[in-house]
Motif scaffolding. Structure first.
Motif, PDB file in Angstrom:
ATOM      1  N   PRO A 119      31.447 -51.189  62.789  1.00  0.00           N
ATOM      2  CA  PRO A 119      31.793 -52.402  63.526  1.00  0.00           C
ATOM      3  C   PRO A 119      32.457 -53.398  62.588  1.00  0.00           C
ATOM      4  O   PRO A 119      32.235 -53.358  61.378  1.00  0.00           O
ATOM      5  CB  PRO A 119      30.436 -52.920  64.015  1.00  0.00           C
ATOM      6  CG  PRO A 119      29.450 -52.366  63.038  1.00  0.00           C
ATOM      7  CD  PRO A 119      29.997 -51.032  62.599  1.00  0.00           C
TER       8      PRO A 119
ATOM      9  N   HIS B  63      36.017 -45.949  70.215  1.00  0.00           N
ATOM     10  CA  HIS B  63      36.512 -46.149  71.578  1.00  0.00           C
ATOM     11  C   HIS B  63      36.374 -44.881  72.409  1.00  0.00           C
ATOM     12  O   HIS B  63      35.977 -44.930  73.578  1.00  0.00           O
ATOM     13  CB  HIS B  63      37.981 -46.588  71.527  1.00  0.00           C
ATOM     14  CG  HIS B  63      38.645 -46.624  72.863  1.00  0.00           C
ATOM     15  ND1 HIS B  63      38.474 -47.658  73.753  1.00  0.00           N
ATOM     16  CD2 HIS B  63      39.481 -45.736  73.470  1.00  0.00           C
ATOM     17  CE1 HIS B  63      39.175 -47.407  74.852  1.00  0.00           C
ATOM     18  NE2 HIS B  63      39.796 -46.262  74.701  1.00  0.00           N
TER      19      HIS B  63
ATOM     20  N   VAL C 275      27.921 -53.261  68.654  1.00  0.00           N
ATOM     21  CA  VAL C 275      28.961 -52.862  69.607  1.00  0.00           C
ATOM     22  C   VAL C 275      28.374 -52.612  70.985  1.00  0.00           C
ATOM     23  O   VAL C 275      28.926 -53.045  72.005  1.00  0.00           O
ATOM     24  CB  VAL C 275      29.702 -51.606  69.098  1.00  0.00           C
ATOM     25  CG1 VAL C 275      30.673 -51.082  70.138  1.00  0.00           C
ATOM     26  CG2 VAL C 275      30.420 -51.919  67.787  1.00  0.00           C
TER      27      VAL C 275
END
Length: 299
Positions: free
Chosen positions: A107, A220, A239
């Protein structure tokens, strides 16, 4: 060969006459004689073959052509000023470009905050921000091909600063069969498909892994698959926290409340000390990661 029909100084004088409303006022502002300003603008118009200004009484008014050239000339003089400022900056030792490499599984909220602050103090320095895998980080460090590298592990022989601890928690879609269990143990996880970020953790810290694994390069992609009910994953709490709060994902109720942790390391690959721009970004980065470390905790 093309020969310019005008000079930057002529365009600056033209703009001053417009902004001040006349030659006399512009001459006072620029500390020049009115005749020199008249001559400069006349020569500019003669070279272009166009009338840019009309004088009525003691005031100068733009023609239609002058309105077009005023807008374009302002960009020209601004670009020249930027070039001259850049020369001063580079002459002072300020780096023209900073290259930053970030390991894909980490992150990076505090880094974004640091970059936002840096952008307001960058003095024309460009930033190249690249995401890569652990092997890519290792190559960049070996070749000293970046100014700052953010990685999940330290590397021998280079300066490495531990920035913060990243907490990883197990999550899946609300529709996943694991969410029906009141408590989830390691045997339950071993029977399910795990989406494993390619961060090297399968060989690090003794983390137990499910027998069925998909290796995912990008965070992602892991999140997109999880939303569709594919497998479970250990992902950074920073996240997935908002996604859990919004009901998009569900945190698994582990029997032993297991948390997995990993450091974010800031690595300076170059053997030479960082330059002034890199030093500024380094300071901002440590500040924001320090804030995160002071407020973070398991949810």
């Amino acid at each position: 060969m093309y020969r310019p029909k005008s000079t930057v100084e002529q365009w600056r004088i033209f703009q001053a006459v417009v902004d001040c409303g006349g030659y006399a006022q512009a001459a006072e502002k620029l500390n020049k004689s009115q005749s020199s300003l008249n001559h400069a603008v006349a020569k500019l118009q003669q070279g272009l073959g166009l009338s840019l200004l009309e004088v009525r009484g003691r005031k100068a008014y733009l023609t239609r052509e002058g309105e077009v050239f005023l807008r374009r000339s302002r960009k020209l003089t601004q670009d020249v000023e930027s070039l001259e400022r850049l020369a001063d900056v580079l002459a002072s030792g300020w780096e023209p470009v900073l290259r930053i490499v970030v390991e894909a599984s980490l992150p990076r909220g505090p880094l974004y905050q640091a970059l936002a602050d840096f952008s307001r103090q960058s003095r024309g320095c460009s930033v190249h921000l690249v995401e890569t895998q652990p092997a890519g980080c290792q190559t960049v460090i070996a070749k000293q091909a970046a100014d700052l590298v953010f990685a999940s592990r330290a590397y021998p022989g280079v300066t490495s600063l531990p920035l913060a601890t990243t907490v990883y928690v197990p999550v899946c879609a609300p529709s996943h069969p694991l969410t029906r269990l009141r408590e989830v143990g390691q045997p339950d996880l071993e029977r399910e498909l795990e989406l494993m970020l390619a961060d090297g953790s399968e060989q690090d810290e003794g983390w137990a892994r499910a027998e069925q694994r998909w290796t995912i390069n990008h965070l992602h992609d892991a999140l997109s698959l999880l939303r569709r009910g594919v497998g479970f994953a250990w992902l950074p709490q920073e996240v997935v926290g908002p996604l859990v709060n919004n009901g998009v994902l569900q945190r698994l109720p582990m029997a032993n409340q297991a948390l997995r942790k990993r450091f974010t390391h800031l690595i300076l690959p170059a053997s030479a000390p960082p330059g002034p721009a890199a030093s500024l970004l380094l300071s901002l980065t440590r500040h924001y990661y320090g804030q995160q470390e002071g407020t973070a905790g398991p949810s």
